[in-house]
Enzyme design. Structure first.
Site, PDB file in Angstrom:
ATOM      1  N   ASP A  57      -6.201   1.135   0.998  1.00 25.25           N
ATOM      2  CA  ASP A  57      -6.249   1.246   2.451  1.00 25.25           C
ATOM      3  C   ASP A  57      -7.652   0.883   2.920  1.00 25.25           C
ATOM      4  OD1 ASP A  57      -7.839   3.411   1.798  1.00 25.25           O
ATOM      5  OD2 ASP A  57      -6.652   4.883   2.893  1.00 25.25           O
ATOM      6  N   LYS A  93       0.828  -1.203   0.000  1.00 24.97           N
ATOM      7  CA  LYS A  93       0.000   0.000   0.000  1.00 24.97           C
ATOM      8  C   LYS A  93       0.860   1.249   0.000  1.00 24.97           C
ATOM      9  CE  LYS A  93      -1.284   2.368   3.321  1.00 24.97           C
ATOM     10  NZ  LYS A  93      -1.714   2.909   4.628  1.00 24.97           N
TER      11      LYS A  93
END
Length: 225
Positions: A139, A121
């Site tokens: 996320d 991420k």
């Protein structure tokens, strides 16, 4: 509504009404962004922005950060989530940036993921924001909103599965923007506990809205956000 149609509605709305989204993390260069993104894990951007000025004043470059210990860094980030682990990550990140990358933040996802505290991420955020690469960072906001709207199937139960489901339908040149659109929509409208469906501009294309309020309700004019 088909998944492709939901994507088209989503893209049409945001490209028209919010064509140039930006991260809410404050940064001035790639080093500052990667530090901020590491700190932002399970922490608000607002909190990270509050601690960054003092942290950067003390450790303005990767070399300064790499020369520090976790104990040196901890006092500057004690108010963020998981400060002990993040202090260790930042010290290691500074050393690796200095020793392996000449103090520069790499642009490739695999190289970014070598850095302490940088998962897929975080790597995707840096690649997207700094280098404008078609990287989709997933996320909690992106994960939640993608499922609620119906952009990804219920079987997409991991961040990687959601990432793959999103990039399949989003044109490459819009992937880095769509990341921000989904985050900001989840942060301010499609919030976790009580989504603000009554003011949501995506209601006509949203699977969650249709399930809870019915198809007909989706075509009632939605107030301006």
């Amino acid at each position: 509504m088909t998944r492709a149609a939901r994507f088209q509605y989503f893209l049409d709305y945001f490209t028209t009404n919010f064509p140039e989204p930006k991260t809410e993390l404050a940064y001035g260069n790639p080093y500052e962004l990667i530090v901020a993104v590491v700190l932002s894990a399970q922490c608000t951007d607002k909190r990270v922005n509050l601690v960054m000025p003092a942290l950067l004043a003390e450790f303005p470059t990767a070399a300064h950060l790499g020369a520090a210990t976790a104990d040196d860094i901890f006092p500057f980030i004690r108010s963020v989530s998981y400060p002990n682990n993040k202090a260790k990550h930042l010290a290691g990140l500074g050393r690796m940036l200095t020793d392996d990358f000449g103090g520069e933040v790499p642009s490739q996802i695999d190289e970014l993921q070598r850095l302490p505290g940088v998962g897929r991420k975080t790597a995707n955020v840096v690649a997207s924001v700094i280098y404008n690469l078609p990287a989709m960072a997933v996320d909690t906001h992106v994960f939640r909103v993608s499922h609620r709207i119906g952009l990804v199937p219920k079987t997409a139960t991991t961040p990687l599965a959601v990432e793959k489901g999103l990039v399949r339908y989003i044109p490459e040149e819009l992937i880095n923007k769509a990341h921000h659109w989904l985050i900001l929509h989840g942060r301010y409208i499609c919030v976790a506990r009580t989504p603000k469906c009554n003011i949501c501009p995506l209601a006509p294309s949203c699977a969650y809205f249709e399930k809870h309020f019915g198809k007909a309700a989706a075509y009632i004019p939605i107030p301006e956000v």
